[in-house]
Design a protein around this motif. Sequence first.
Motif, short mmCIF file in Angstrom:
data_model
loop_
_atom_site.label_atom_id
_atom_site.label_comp_id
_atom_site.label_asym_id
_atom_site.label_seq_id
_atom_site.Cartn_x
_atom_site.Cartn_y
_atom_site.Cartn_z
N VAL A 227 0.80 -1.18 -0.06
CA VAL A 227 -0.12 0.11 -0.15
C VAL A 227 1.06 1.31 -0.05
CG1 VAL A 227 -1.46 1.48 1.34
CG2 VAL A 227 -1.92 -1.40 1.19
N SER A 228 0.51 2.26 -0.83
CA SER A 228 1.45 3.66 -0.61
C SER A 228 0.69 4.70 -0.11
CB SER A 228 1.50 3.93 -2.29
OG SER A 228 0.41 4.63 -2.84
N PRO A 229 1.61 5.53 0.37
CA PRO A 229 0.88 6.64 1.15
C PRO A 229 0.01 7.54 0.16
CG PRO A 229 3.33 6.49 1.56
CD PRO A 229 3.00 5.51 0.53
N ALA A 230 0.05 7.30 -1.29
CA ALA A 230 -0.76 7.98 -2.16
C ALA A 230 -2.24 7.63 -1.88
CB ALA A 230 -0.08 7.83 -3.45
N GLN A 231 -2.39 6.40 -1.86
CA GLN A 231 -3.75 5.61 -1.46
C GLN A 231 -4.45 6.37 -0.49
OE1 GLN A 231 -1.83 1.90 -2.22
NE2 GLN A 231 -3.76 1.17 -3.25
N THR A 232 -3.83 6.41 0.74
CA THR A 232 -4.26 7.08 1.92
C THR A 232 -4.58 8.42 1.64
OG1 THR A 232 -3.17 5.56 3.52
CG2 THR A 232 -3.70 7.84 4.32
#
Length: 190
Positions: A90-95
């Motif tokens: 999971v990437s910080p961009a998804q959050t």
Amino acid sequence: MVKLDKIYTRTGDDGQTRLSTGEKVAKWSERVTAYGSVDEVNAALGVASLHAEGDMAAAIKRIQNDLFDLGADLATPDRGKKLAWEPLRVSPAQTARLETEIDTLNAEIAPLDSFILPGGSELAAHLHVARTICRRAERDVARLASIDDEAVSEAALSYVNRLSDWLFVAARAANENGKSDIKWVPGANR
């Protein structure tokens, strides 16, 4: 790419399962519990999506895909060993995307002046169910992260935490931007 041509393998009949790394673990291990709870959130969103349209339907489908990413992340623990493939994380961009959507949805909704009861429209009720399951998934992922030698990325924990917020705001949006929210009346039935 995943290819499943045989659905049952009998390899889990002894109460064990394999992580994506091939590591054998108990089906009740904290890691399997965590990604199992994430799968439950995804299933609840599948039901919610039956009542969603337009941008909300598209957002739910995108989040369902993100939840598979999260499950893959959790099923591939970082044990410091080189894998034959690049693990999906999971990437910080998804959050960050969830946060942007929360802000956009919430801008149209009046601030809360009371706690609200889960319910209202069908979509809102299903989103509230997904939210409560997501809160359990968040606890399960956090519990996993607290165990020595059980690495969980900050991005994975942030994503599931932010998703419960998104689901709350999305439920309010589904209730005519909060107009159909059902307010809690403390002590109403004493």
